[in-house]
Write a protein that holds these residues in place. Structure first.
Motif, PDB file in Angstrom:
ATOM      1  N   TRP A 116       0.769  -1.234   0.000  1.00 19.85           N
ATOM      2  CA  TRP A 116       0.000   0.000   0.000  1.00 19.85           C
ATOM      3  C   TRP A 116       0.808   1.297   0.000  1.00 19.85           C
ATOM      4  O   TRP A 116       0.390   2.275  -0.646  1.00 19.85           O
ATOM      5  CB  TRP A 116      -0.965   0.007   1.182  1.00 19.85           C
ATOM      6  N   PRO A 117       1.934   1.422   0.684  1.00 17.03           N
ATOM      7  CA  PRO A 117       2.627   2.724   0.702  1.00 17.03           C
ATOM      8  C   PRO A 117       2.969   3.281  -0.681  1.00 17.03           C
ATOM      9  O   PRO A 117       2.944   4.499  -0.883  1.00 17.03           O
ATOM     10  CB  PRO A 117       3.897   2.417   1.509  1.00 17.03           C
ATOM     11  N   GLY A 118       3.288   2.446  -1.646  1.00 14.89           N
ATOM     12  CA  GLY A 118       3.638   2.935  -2.979  1.00 14.89           C
ATOM     13  C   GLY A 118       2.543   2.761  -4.004  1.00 14.89           C
ATOM     14  O   GLY A 118       2.752   2.992  -5.197  1.00 14.89           O
ATOM     15  N   SER A 119       1.340   2.380  -3.562  1.00 14.83           N
ATOM     16  CA  SER A 119       0.253   2.078  -4.486  1.00 14.83           C
ATOM     17  C   SER A 119      -0.508   3.339  -4.901  1.00 14.83           C
ATOM     18  O   SER A 119      -0.643   4.286  -4.129  1.00 14.83           O
ATOM     19  CB  SER A 119      -0.727   1.095  -3.839  1.00 14.83           C
ATOM     20  N   GLU A 120      -1.029   3.322  -6.145  1.00 11.57           N
ATOM     21  CA  GLU A 120      -1.894   4.392  -6.631  1.00 11.57           C
ATOM     22  C   GLU A 120      -3.342   3.925  -6.724  1.00 11.57           C
ATOM     23  O   GLU A 120      -4.184   4.591  -7.330  1.00 11.57           O
ATOM     24  CB  GLU A 120      -1.409   4.871  -8.002  1.00 11.57           C
ATOM     25  N   HIS A 121      -3.656   2.786  -6.109  1.00 14.75           N
ATOM     26  CA  HIS A 121      -5.011   2.246  -6.095  1.00 14.75           C
ATOM     27  C   HIS A 121      -5.933   3.218  -5.359  1.00 14.75           C
ATOM     28  O   HIS A 121      -5.495   3.918  -4.433  1.00 14.75           O
ATOM     29  CB  HIS A 121      -5.002   0.884  -5.381  1.00 14.75           C
ATOM     30  N   PRO A 122      -7.216   3.302  -5.744  1.00 17.42           N
ATOM     31  CA  PRO A 122      -8.151   4.216  -5.062  1.00 17.42           C
ATOM     32  C   PRO A 122      -8.253   3.993  -3.553  1.00 17.42           C
ATOM     33  O   PRO A 122      -8.576   4.919  -2.810  1.00 17.42           O
ATOM     34  CB  PRO A 122      -9.494   3.915  -5.746  1.00 17.42           C
ATOM     35  N   MET A 127      -6.067   3.190   3.256  1.00 17.67           N
ATOM     36  CA  MET A 127      -5.281   2.130   3.876  1.00 17.67           C
ATOM     37  C   MET A 127      -4.021   2.681   4.535  1.00 17.67           C
ATOM     38  O   MET A 127      -3.574   2.162   5.564  1.00 17.67           O
ATOM     39  CB  MET A 127      -4.910   1.069   2.838  1.00 17.67           C
ATOM     40  N   ASN A 128      -3.437   3.718   3.981  1.00 16.21           N
ATOM     41  CA  ASN A 128      -2.210   4.287   4.547  1.00 16.21           C
ATOM     42  C   ASN A 128      -2.474   5.235   5.707  1.00 16.21           C
ATOM     43  O   ASN A 128      -1.658   5.326   6.631  1.00 16.21           O
ATOM     44  CB  ASN A 128      -1.418   5.016   3.455  1.00 16.21           C
ATOM     45  N   GLU A 129      -3.603   5.928   5.697  1.00 15.06           N
ATOM     46  CA  GLU A 129      -3.843   6.962   6.705  1.00 15.06           C
ATOM     47  C   GLU A 129      -4.648   6.478   7.906  1.00 15.06           C
ATOM     48  O   GLU A 129      -4.501   7.016   9.008  1.00 15.06           O
ATOM     49  CB  GLU A 129      -4.552   8.156   6.059  1.00 15.06           C
ATOM     50  N   ILE A 130      -5.504   5.485   7.724  1.00 17.19           N
ATOM     51  CA  ILE A 130      -6.308   4.980   8.845  1.00 17.19           C
ATOM     52  C   ILE A 130      -5.433   4.107   9.738  1.00 17.19           C
ATOM     53  O   ILE A 130      -4.630   3.309   9.236  1.00 17.19           O
ATOM     54  CB  ILE A 130      -7.520   4.183   8.318  1.00 17.19           C
ATOM     55  N   PRO A 131      -5.530   4.222  11.058  1.00 16.98           N
ATOM     56  CA  PRO A 131      -4.690   3.418  11.961  1.00 16.98           C
ATOM     57  C   PRO A 131      -4.847   1.918  11.739  1.00 16.98           C
ATOM     58  O   PRO A 131      -5.937   1.440  11.379  1.00 16.98           O
ATOM     59  CB  PRO A 131      -5.181   3.833  13.352  1.00 16.98           C
ATOM     60  N   LYS A 132      -3.765   1.198  11.948  1.00 16.15           N
ATOM     61  CA  LYS A 132      -3.756  -0.267  11.852  1.00 16.15           C
ATOM     62  C   LYS A 132      -3.289  -0.849  13.178  1.00 16.15           C
ATOM     63  O   LYS A 132      -2.430  -0.271  13.844  1.00 16.15           O
ATOM     64  CB  LYS A 132      -2.791  -0.738  10.757  1.00 16.15           C
ATOM     65  N   VAL A 133      -3.866  -1.996  13.545  1.00 13.46           N
ATOM     66  CA  VAL A 133      -3.429  -2.722  14.733  1.00 13.46           C
ATOM     67  C   VAL A 133      -3.064  -4.133  14.300  1.00 13.46           C
ATOM     68  O   VAL A 133      -3.906  -4.853  13.740  1.00 13.46           O
ATOM     69  CB  VAL A 133      -4.523  -2.771  15.820  1.00 13.46           C
ATOM     70  N   VAL A 134      -1.808  -4.523  14.530  1.00 16.30           N
ATOM     71  CA  VAL A 134      -1.327  -5.847  14.141  1.00 16.30           C
ATOM     72  C   VAL A 134      -1.296  -6.741  15.376  1.00 16.30           C
ATOM     73  O   VAL A 134      -0.662  -6.399  16.387  1.00 16.30           O
ATOM     74  CB  VAL A 134       0.088  -5.776  13.539  1.00 16.30           C
ATOM     75  N   PHE A 135      -1.966  -7.879  15.298  1.00 10.39           N
ATOM     76  CA  PHE A 135      -1.995  -8.821  16.415  1.00 10.39           C
ATOM     77  C   PHE A 135      -0.898  -9.857  16.202  1.00 10.39           C
ATOM     78  O   PHE A 135      -0.986 -10.723  15.333  1.00 10.39           O
ATOM     79  CB  PHE A 135      -3.368  -9.477  16.519  1.00 10.39           C
ATOM     80  N   SER A 136       0.169  -9.728  16.991  1.00  9.61           N
ATOM     81  CA  SER A 136       1.309 -10.633  16.839  1.00  9.61           C
ATOM     82  C   SER A 136       2.136 -10.638  18.119  1.00  9.61           C
ATOM     83  O   SER A 136       2.346  -9.583  18.725  1.00  9.61           O
ATOM     84  CB  SER A 136       2.189 -10.186  15.659  1.00  9.61           C
ATOM     85  N   ASP A 143       6.848  -0.625  10.646  1.00 11.03           N
ATOM     86  CA  ASP A 143       7.292   0.587   9.969  1.00 11.03           C
ATOM     87  C   ASP A 143       6.202   1.272   9.152  1.00 11.03           C
ATOM     88  O   ASP A 143       6.356   2.427   8.769  1.00 11.03           O
ATOM     89  CB  ASP A 143       8.476   0.260   9.041  1.00 11.03           C
ATOM     90  N   TRP A 144       5.116   0.564   8.855  1.00  8.28           N
ATOM     91  CA  TRP A 144       4.023   1.182   8.101  1.00  8.28           C
ATOM     92  C   TRP A 144       3.400   2.258   8.977  1.00  8.28           C
ATOM     93  O   TRP A 144       2.988   1.976  10.122  1.00  8.28           O
ATOM     94  CB  TRP A 144       3.005   0.106   7.742  1.00  8.28           C
ATOM     95  N   PRO A 145       3.319   3.511   8.499  1.00 10.20           N
ATOM     96  CA  PRO A 145       2.760   4.592   9.325  1.00 10.20           C
ATOM     97  C   PRO A 145       1.376   4.263   9.867  1.00 10.20           C
ATOM     98  O   PRO A 145       0.595   3.539   9.242  1.00 10.20           O
ATOM     99  CB  PRO A 145       2.709   5.776   8.344  1.00 10.20           C
ATOM    100  N   GLU A 146       1.079   4.811  11.036  1.00  6.01           N
ATOM    101  CA  GLU A 146      -0.215   4.630  11.711  1.00  6.01           C
ATOM    102  C   GLU A 146      -0.458   3.175  12.114  1.00  6.01           C
ATOM    103  O   GLU A 146      -1.596   2.698  12.113  1.00  6.01           O
ATOM    104  CB  GLU A 146      -1.370   5.124  10.823  1.00  6.01           C
ATOM    105  N   THR A 147       0.625   2.477  12.492  1.00  8.14           N
ATOM    106  CA  THR A 147       0.495   1.068  12.878  1.00  8.14           C
ATOM    107  C   THR A 147       1.021   0.860  14.286  1.00  8.14           C
ATOM    108  O   THR A 147       2.053   1.410  14.664  1.00  8.14           O
ATOM    109  CB  THR A 147       1.284   0.157  11.920  1.00  8.14           C
ATOM    110  N   ARG A 148       0.288   0.090  15.060  1.00 10.30           N
ATOM    111  CA  ARG A 148       0.775  -0.325  16.375  1.00 10.30           C
ATOM    112  C   ARG A 148       0.598  -1.829  16.521  1.00 10.30           C
ATOM    113  O   ARG A 148      -0.226  -2.440  15.841  1.00 10.30           O
ATOM    114  CB  ARG A 148       0.064   0.412  17.501  1.00 10.30           C
TER     115      ARG A 148
END
Length: 206
Positions: A116-122, A127-136, A143-148
């Motif tokens: 997603w960081p380099g994508s031009e998809h609509p 996907m890049n600006e909305i926060p993400k939560v990774v369960f691990s 390193d993806w912005p807005e990720t915890r």
């Protein structure tokens, strides 16, 4: 293709469900359908109003007509990628912006963080600006912005997220992660995008 929205209610709520502000509403099904060879057609057959609260957790999932996931080896993902409907794409992107955070497992995170960081998809901006939560429990940095990273007990982590102010939580995948959420009983609503094809193989959502 169709959009199926289901809000389930367990007769025997889990500890997490009992901690919610109010009981889940009775199951409701709101079907929508689109023509695949032209503009989006609103064929709403039943108007459903679902009582909601902040911290609602939904799951968005692409499935075949026989209920299989869009796995890489069963051809359903190719069907998904071949659909060219700008109006449906616009609607899908508008739904993304309703999310307060995307929830995902490590494998899905690593694939999305690369794409997603380099994508031009609509969908890329959402996907890049909305926060993400990774369960691990093994991922140490994101390193993806807005990720915890959420490394504790999954049900407890989601209960904490639901208690935070903001918009709804959306489980974005993958299939194994979604299965774990369903087993824990923490999914309040299912968004099923039904693709116009059937396959004899692939992982079912349920």
């Amino acid at each position: 293709s169709g959009f199926l929205r289901v809000s389930p209610r367990s007769d025997a709520p889990s500890q997490t469900a009992r901690s919610l502000p109010r009981a889940l509403s009775r199951p409701r099904i709101c079907p929508y359908a689109w023509a695949m060879d032209g503009p989006l057609h609103a064929l709403e057959t039943e108007r459903c109003t679902i009582e909601r609260w902040r911290g609602w957790t939904s799951s968005t999932f692409y499935v075949s007509l026989d209920g299989k996931s869009a796995d890489g080896d069963n051809g359903i993902r190719d069907v998904m990628m071949s659909i060219d409907d700008p109006e449906q794409e616009e609607y899908f992107v508008s739904q993304l912006w309703d999310a307060g955070a995307f929830l995902m497992g490590r494998n899905t995170y690593e694939a999305m963080a690369e794409y997603w960081p380099g994508s031009e998809h609509p969908s890329a901006k959402a996907m890049n600006e909305i926060p993400k939560v990774v369960f691990s429990r093994t991922l140490k940095t994101a390193d993806w912005p807005e990720t915890r990273i959420a490394s504790g007990d999954t049900a407890e982590e989601i209960a904490r997220l639901k208690a935070e102010p903001g918009k709804d939580l959306v489980a974005a995948g993958g299939t194994e992660f979604l299965h774990s959420l369903i087993k824990l009983g923490v999914v309040d609503e299912y968004h099923l995008w039904v693709l116009p094809a059937a396959t004899g193989k692939g992982a079912p959502l349920f």
